[in-house]
Motif scaffolding. Sequence first.
Motif, mmCIF file in Angstrom:
data_model
loop_
_atom_site.group_PDB
_atom_site.id
_atom_site.type_symbol
_atom_site.label_atom_id
_atom_site.label_comp_id
_atom_site.label_asym_id
_atom_site.label_seq_id
_atom_site.Cartn_x
_atom_site.Cartn_y
_atom_site.Cartn_z
ATOM 1 N N ASP A 1 108.423 70.641 78.303
ATOM 2 C CA ASP A 1 108.145 69.212 78.049
ATOM 3 C C ASP A 1 108.963 68.289 78.964
ATOM 4 O OD1 ASP A 1 110.184 68.330 75.119
ATOM 5 O OD2 ASP A 1 110.685 69.306 77.021
ATOM 6 N N THR B 1 105.207 66.617 70.892
ATOM 7 C CA THR B 1 105.740 66.862 72.226
ATOM 8 C C THR B 1 104.610 66.803 73.238
ATOM 9 O OG1 THR B 1 107.140 68.319 73.556
ATOM 10 C CG2 THR B 1 105.485 69.376 72.175
ATOM 11 N N THR B 2 104.968 66.484 74.456
ATOM 12 C CA THR B 2 103.984 66.474 75.548
ATOM 13 C C THR B 2 104.493 67.418 76.633
ATOM 14 O OG1 THR B 2 103.498 64.160 75.077
ATOM 15 C CG2 THR B 2 102.750 65.023 77.219
ATOM 16 N N PHE B 3 103.779 68.493 76.833
ATOM 17 C CA PHE B 3 104.192 69.449 77.863
ATOM 18 C C PHE B 3 103.729 68.938 79.224
ATOM 19 C CE2 PHE B 3 106.021 72.391 75.107
ATOM 20 C CZ PHE B 3 105.217 72.579 73.994
ATOM 21 N N SER C 1 97.446 70.652 70.682
ATOM 22 C CA SER C 1 98.515 69.673 70.397
ATOM 23 C C SER C 1 98.411 69.086 68.989
ATOM 24 C CB SER C 1 98.494 68.549 71.448
ATOM 25 O OG SER C 1 97.247 67.868 71.396
#
Length: 180
Positions: free
Chosen positions: A135, A43-45, A32
Motif C-alpha cells: 500500500d 487500504t489502497t494497494f 477491496s
Amino acid sequence: MTVEETFLKDCFIIKPSVFEDDRGYFMESFNSIQFEEKTGIKTTFVQDNESYSSYGVIRGLHAQGGIYAQAKLVRVLKGEVLDVVVDARKDSATYGEKFEIILSAKNKLQLFVPKGFLHGFAVLSETATFFYKCDEFYKKDSEFGVIYNDADLNIDWQIPLEKRIVSEKDKGLPLFSSLS
Ligand SMILES: Cc1cn([C@H]2C[C@H](O)[C@@H](COP(=O)(O)OP(=O)(O)O[C@H]3O[C@H](C)C(=O)[C@H](O)[C@H]3O)O2)c(=O)[nH]c1=O
C-alpha cells in the motif's frame, strides 16, 4: 473469502473462495470491498511485487519505516514458504511477537501484514513464486530490517543451516534489540 485475525492485532489470515470445476479453479485473489468489510481495514494497494526463489532461500526480515511504511498482502503462486511476521510497532502490546504460517499455491492462504511489521519467508519447496500487494511504493532509503536468525526472535525457518541461501544484505542486518 473468510478472514481470521491472528493474535497480532490487524494481522489477518485470508482464505479466498475457490470455485473448482472440471477445468480447474477460479478465485478472486483480492476484492477491496470484501477485504474492508471483513477486516475493517481500508487500504489502497499501489504496487505489486513478485519474487522467485529456490529451496532454502530466506528473504527478510524487512520493512519500510516512517511515512513509507508498507502494509502487504502476501501469497504464494507456486510452491510453499514459511512466512514470518514480527510486530515492530513500538506502541503495540505484542511488540516483538512473531507469527508464522505456511503459505502455498495449494492452500491459497494469504496473510495481511500491517504497517510496522517486519516480514520474511523461507522457501520450503524446490522453488517458490511469491506475490504481494503493497500500500506504499518502494522507498529504498526508508528500508530497515532485522537479521533472520535473531536469537531473541528464535524463528525456526525449517531450513538446515547448510542449505540456507541469504543475501549479503540480509546477512548484515542488525538484531531486533537494536531497533531504536
Ligand atoms: C523490495 C523491492 C526491491 N526492489 C529492488 C531492489 C533490489 O535491487 C532488488 C532486490 O531487492 P531485495 O534484495 O530487497 O529483495 P527481497 O529480499 O525480496 O526484499 C523483500 O523481501 C521481504 C520478504 C519483503 O517483505 C520486502 O517486501 C522486500 O524487502 O529489487 C525494487 O525495485 N522494488 C521493491 O519494492
